[in-house]
Design a protein around this motif. Structure first.
Motif, PDB file in Angstrom:
ATOM      1  N   HIS A 171       0.503  -1.204   0.063  1.00  8.31           N
ATOM      2  CA  HIS A 171       0.529  -0.552  -0.003  1.00  8.31           C
ATOM      3  C   HIS A 171       1.055   1.152   0.242  1.00  8.31           C
ATOM      4  CE1 HIS A 171      -3.595   2.237   0.071  1.00  8.31           C
ATOM      5  NE2 HIS A 171      -3.363   2.120   1.266  1.00  8.31           N
ATOM      6  N   SER A 172       1.996   1.698   0.961  1.00 11.18           N
ATOM      7  CA  SER A 172       2.732   2.547   0.480  1.00 11.18           C
ATOM      8  C   SER A 172       3.648   2.645  -0.476  1.00 11.18           C
ATOM      9  CB  SER A 172       3.999   1.964   1.706  1.00 11.18           C
ATOM     10  OG  SER A 172       3.326   2.373   3.270  1.00 11.18           O
ATOM     11  N   THR A 173       3.722   1.583  -1.545  1.00 14.43           N
ATOM     12  CA  THR A 173       4.473   1.603  -2.660  1.00 14.43           C
ATOM     13  C   THR A 173       3.471   2.252  -3.428  1.00 14.43           C
ATOM     14  OG1 THR A 173       6.043  -0.262  -2.453  1.00 14.43           O
ATOM     15  CG2 THR A 173       5.226   0.062  -3.890  1.00 14.43           C
ATOM     16  N   ASP A 174       2.442   2.030  -3.307  1.00  9.57           N
ATOM     17  CA  ASP A 174       1.084   2.294  -4.600  1.00  9.57           C
ATOM     18  C   ASP A 174       0.672   3.453  -4.368  1.00  9.57           C
ATOM     19  OD1 ASP A 174      -0.990   1.459  -6.219  1.00  9.57           O
ATOM     20  OD2 ASP A 174      -2.348   1.451  -4.819  1.00  9.57           O
ATOM     21  N   MET A 175       1.046   4.471  -3.321  1.00  6.57           N
ATOM     22  CA  MET A 175       0.641   5.140  -2.715  1.00  6.57           C
ATOM     23  C   MET A 175       1.766   5.916  -3.151  1.00  6.57           C
ATOM     24  SD  MET A 175      -1.536   5.714   0.451  1.00  6.57           S
ATOM     25  CE  MET A 175      -0.212   4.874   1.616  1.00  6.57           C
ATOM     26  N   ALA A 176       3.070   5.970  -2.824  1.00 11.56           N
ATOM     27  CA  ALA A 176       3.426   7.389  -2.936  1.00 11.56           C
ATOM     28  C   ALA A 176       4.473   6.831  -4.429  1.00 11.56           C
ATOM     29  CB  ALA A 176       5.268   6.253  -2.067  1.00 11.56           C
ATOM     30  N   THR A 177       4.226   6.025  -5.884  1.00 13.29           N
ATOM     31  CA  THR A 177       4.055   5.925  -6.976  1.00 13.29           C
ATOM     32  C   THR A 177       2.868   5.630  -7.982  1.00 13.29           C
ATOM     33  OG1 THR A 177       3.548   3.387  -7.152  1.00 13.29           O
ATOM     34  CG2 THR A 177       5.889   4.270  -7.119  1.00 13.29           C
ATOM     35  N   LYS A 178       1.785   6.020  -7.491  1.00  7.98           N
ATOM     36  CA  LYS A 178       0.385   6.305  -7.826  1.00  7.98           C
ATOM     37  C   LYS A 178      -0.093   8.080  -7.052  1.00  7.98           C
ATOM     38  CE  LYS A 178      -0.830   2.105  -9.225  1.00  7.98           C
ATOM     39  NZ  LYS A 178      -1.341   1.011  -8.907  1.00  7.98           N
ATOM     40  N   ASN A 179       0.906   8.766  -6.055  1.00 11.10           N
ATOM     41  CA  ASN A 179       0.917   9.733  -5.123  1.00 11.10           C
ATOM     42  C   ASN A 179      -0.628  10.387  -5.440  1.00 11.10           C
ATOM     43  OD1 ASN A 179       1.897  12.246  -4.802  1.00 11.10           O
ATOM     44  ND2 ASN A 179       1.267  13.410  -6.697  1.00 11.10           N
ATOM     45  N   TYR A 180      -0.987   9.504  -4.797  1.00 10.40           N
ATOM     46  CA  TYR A 180      -2.537   9.759  -3.634  1.00 10.40           C
ATOM     47  C   TYR A 180      -2.232   9.501  -2.092  1.00 10.40           C
ATOM     48  CZ  TYR A 180      -3.376   4.494  -3.648  1.00 10.40           C
ATOM     49  OH  TYR A 180      -2.980   3.424  -3.304  1.00 10.40           O
ATOM     50  N   PHE A 181      -3.028   9.994  -1.273  1.00 14.83           N
ATOM     51  CA  PHE A 181      -3.217   9.067   0.660  1.00 14.83           C
ATOM     52  C   PHE A 181      -4.779   8.986   1.139  1.00 14.83           C
ATOM     53  CE2 PHE A 181      -3.453  10.754   4.474  1.00 14.83           C
ATOM     54  CZ  PHE A 181      -2.435   9.870   5.576  1.00 14.83           C
ATOM     55  N   SER A 182      -4.982   7.703   0.967  1.00 19.70           N
ATOM     56  CA  SER A 182      -6.177   7.044   1.285  1.00 19.70           C
ATOM     57  C   SER A 182      -6.058   5.268   1.719  1.00 19.70           C
ATOM     58  CB  SER A 182      -6.687   7.060  -0.287  1.00 19.70           C
ATOM     59  OG  SER A 182      -8.194   6.639   0.387  1.00 19.70           O
ATOM     60  N   HIS A 183      -6.754   5.208   2.378  1.00 19.23           N
ATOM     61  CA  HIS A 183      -6.984   3.964   2.944  1.00 19.23           C
ATOM     62  C   HIS A 183      -7.337   2.870   1.662  1.00 19.23           C
ATOM     63  CE1 HIS A 183      -5.940   4.715   7.184  1.00 19.23           C
ATOM     64  NE2 HIS A 183      -6.502   5.645   7.111  1.00 19.23           N
ATOM     65  N   THR A 184      -8.441   3.579   1.082  1.00 21.04           N
ATOM     66  CA  THR A 184      -8.933   2.750  -0.245  1.00 21.04           C
ATOM     67  C   THR A 184      -7.988   2.664  -1.296  1.00 21.04           C
ATOM     68  OG1 THR A 184     -11.315   3.326   0.520  1.00 21.04           O
ATOM     69  CG2 THR A 184     -11.109   2.768  -1.624  1.00 21.04           C
ATOM     70  N   GLY A 185      -7.297   1.893  -1.647  1.00 23.19           N
ATOM     71  CA  GLY A 185      -6.120   2.111  -3.180  1.00 23.19           C
ATOM     72  C   GLY A 185      -7.399   2.208  -4.195  1.00 23.19           C
ATOM     73  N   LEU A 186      -6.348   2.379  -4.856  1.00 22.73           N
ATOM     74  CA  LEU A 186      -6.872   3.082  -6.544  1.00 22.73           C
ATOM     75  C   LEU A 186      -7.678   1.980  -7.120  1.00 22.73           C
ATOM     76  CD1 LEU A 186      -4.840   6.081  -7.862  1.00 22.73           C
ATOM     77  CD2 LEU A 186      -6.334   6.372  -6.856  1.00 22.73           C
ATOM     78  N   ASP A 187      -7.251   1.271  -6.861  1.00 22.36           N
ATOM     79  CA  ASP A 187      -8.342  -0.079  -6.858  1.00 22.36           C
ATOM     80  C   ASP A 187      -9.204  -1.009  -6.752  1.00 22.36           C
ATOM     81  OD1 ASP A 187      -7.112  -1.401  -5.097  1.00 22.36           O
ATOM     82  OD2 ASP A 187      -5.590  -3.018  -6.295  1.00 22.36           O
ATOM     83  N   GLY A 188      -9.686   0.115  -5.735  1.00 26.10           N
ATOM     84  CA  GLY A 188     -10.682   0.077  -5.130  1.00 26.10           C
ATOM     85  C   GLY A 188     -10.599  -0.831  -3.752  1.00 26.10           C
ATOM     86  N   ARG A 189      -9.049  -1.433  -3.304  1.00 23.87           N
ATOM     87  CA  ARG A 189      -9.113  -2.496  -2.226  1.00 23.87           C
ATOM     88  C   ARG A 189      -8.845  -1.613  -1.167  1.00 23.87           C
ATOM     89  NH1 ARG A 189      -4.825  -7.016  -2.762  1.00 23.87           N
ATOM     90  NH2 ARG A 189      -3.392  -5.039  -3.743  1.00 23.87           N
ATOM     91  N   SER A 190      -9.983  -2.342   0.629  1.00 20.40           N
ATOM     92  CA  SER A 190     -10.015  -1.734   1.064  1.00 20.40           C
ATOM     93  C   SER A 190      -8.617  -2.592   2.496  1.00 20.40           C
ATOM     94  CB  SER A 190     -10.882  -1.883   2.230  1.00 20.40           C
ATOM     95  OG  SER A 190     -10.943  -3.556   2.743  1.00 20.40           O
ATOM     96  N   PRO A 191      -8.112  -1.742   3.493  1.00 20.77           N
ATOM     97  CA  PRO A 191      -7.204  -2.788   4.189  1.00 20.77           C
ATOM     98  C   PRO A 191      -7.178  -4.128   4.607  1.00 20.77           C
ATOM     99  CG  PRO A 191      -7.343  -0.195   4.890  1.00 20.77           C
ATOM    100  CD  PRO A 191      -8.895  -0.738   3.868  1.00 20.77           C
ATOM    101  N   SER A 192      -8.324  -4.608   4.601  1.00 20.47           N
ATOM    102  CA  SER A 192      -8.870  -6.145   4.836  1.00 20.47           C
ATOM    103  C   SER A 192      -8.619  -6.805   4.300  1.00 20.47           C
ATOM    104  CB  SER A 192      -9.849  -5.748   5.708  1.00 20.47           C
ATOM    105  OG  SER A 192     -10.834  -5.630   4.709  1.00 20.47           O
ATOM    106  N   GLN A 193      -8.667  -6.242   2.165  1.00 22.60           N
ATOM    107  CA  GLN A 193      -8.653  -6.924   1.464  1.00 22.60           C
ATOM    108  C   GLN A 193      -7.362  -6.835   1.118  1.00 22.60           C
ATOM    109  OE1 GLN A 193     -11.203  -4.465  -1.020  1.00 22.60           O
ATOM    110  NE2 GLN A 193     -13.014  -5.871  -1.271  1.00 22.60           N
ATOM    111  N   ARG A 194      -6.353  -5.988   1.366  1.00 26.21           N
ATOM    112  CA  ARG A 194      -5.058  -6.369   1.359  1.00 26.21           C
ATOM    113  C   ARG A 194      -4.270  -7.198   1.857  1.00 26.21           C
ATOM    114  NH1 ARG A 194      -5.925  -0.848   0.641  1.00 26.21           N
ATOM    115  NH2 ARG A 194      -5.786   0.256   2.747  1.00 26.21           N
ATOM    116  N   VAL A 195      -4.764  -7.139   3.509  1.00 23.91           N
ATOM    117  CA  VAL A 195      -4.527  -8.068   4.017  1.00 23.91           C
ATOM    118  C   VAL A 195      -4.602  -9.571   3.889  1.00 23.91           C
ATOM    119  CG1 VAL A 195      -4.321  -8.581   6.246  1.00 23.91           C
ATOM    120  CG2 VAL A 195      -3.806  -5.687   6.237  1.00 23.91           C
ATOM    121  N   THR A 196      -6.238  -9.849   3.178  1.00 25.66           N
ATOM    122  CA  THR A 196      -6.120 -11.201   3.265  1.00 25.66           C
ATOM    123  C   THR A 196      -5.426 -11.122   1.570  1.00 25.66           C
ATOM    124  OG1 THR A 196      -8.162 -10.541   4.390  1.00 25.66           O
ATOM    125  CG2 THR A 196      -8.233 -12.276   2.204  1.00 25.66           C
ATOM    126  N   ALA A 197      -5.326 -10.431   1.048  1.00 24.40           N
ATOM    127  CA  ALA A 197      -4.040 -10.734  -0.607  1.00 24.40           C
ATOM    128  C   ALA A 197      -3.089 -11.398  -0.097  1.00 24.40           C
ATOM    129  CB  ALA A 197      -4.564  -9.599  -1.213  1.00 24.40           C
TER     130      ALA A 197
END
Length: 130
Positions: A36-62
């Motif tokens: 998530h840190s890499t995604d936010m840094a490389t795509k220049n955004y700041f949010s708990h929701t990824g630009l792919d729509g995933r939530s924190p719990s979905q990222r942890v599960t993945a």
């Protein structure tokens, strides 16, 4: 520093939290946090929701973490661990996540990008396994 915070009682906003047991590092939570840190840094955004729509719990599960409970703290722009920990301590919601006695494991990632707005993006993934 996380476990130092948990070692004593503290107010998170107006709520008093009692000391909580120390958290253990978890590599699967680290994979979620680092992703998530890499995604936010490389795509220049700041949010708990990824630009792919995933939530924190979905990222942890993945990342393969089989969780009973999970949470996430994010921050951007802080240059040091002390700075980000102060920000999280001063935020009632982030502080409550850190002090939550239901969490038993943690990982933190910071990714820098000179081409992004905030330059440094922090993610703390917290959890308790099933």
């Amino acid at each position: 520093m996380i476990n130092e915070m948990r070692a004593g009682s503290r107010y998170c906003g107006s709520t008093l939290y009692q000391p909580a047991k120390a958290l253990a590092w978890n590599s699967k939570l680290f994979a979620a946090a680092a992703g998530h840190s890499t995604d936010m840094a490389t795509k220049n955004y700041f949010s708990h929701t990824g630009l792919d729509g995933r939530s924190p719990s979905q990222r942890v599960t993945a990342a393969g973490y089989n969780w009973r409970t999970t949470g996430e703290n994010i921050a951007a722009g802080q240059k040091t661990i002390a700075d980000v920990m102060k920000s999280w301590n001063d935020s009632p919601g982030h502080c409550a996540n850190i002090m939550n006695p239901n969490f038993t494991e943690v990982a933190v990632s910071c990714v820098a990008s000179s081409n992004s707005t905030y330059k440094q993006y922090w993610t703390m993934s917290l959890g308790a396994p099933r």
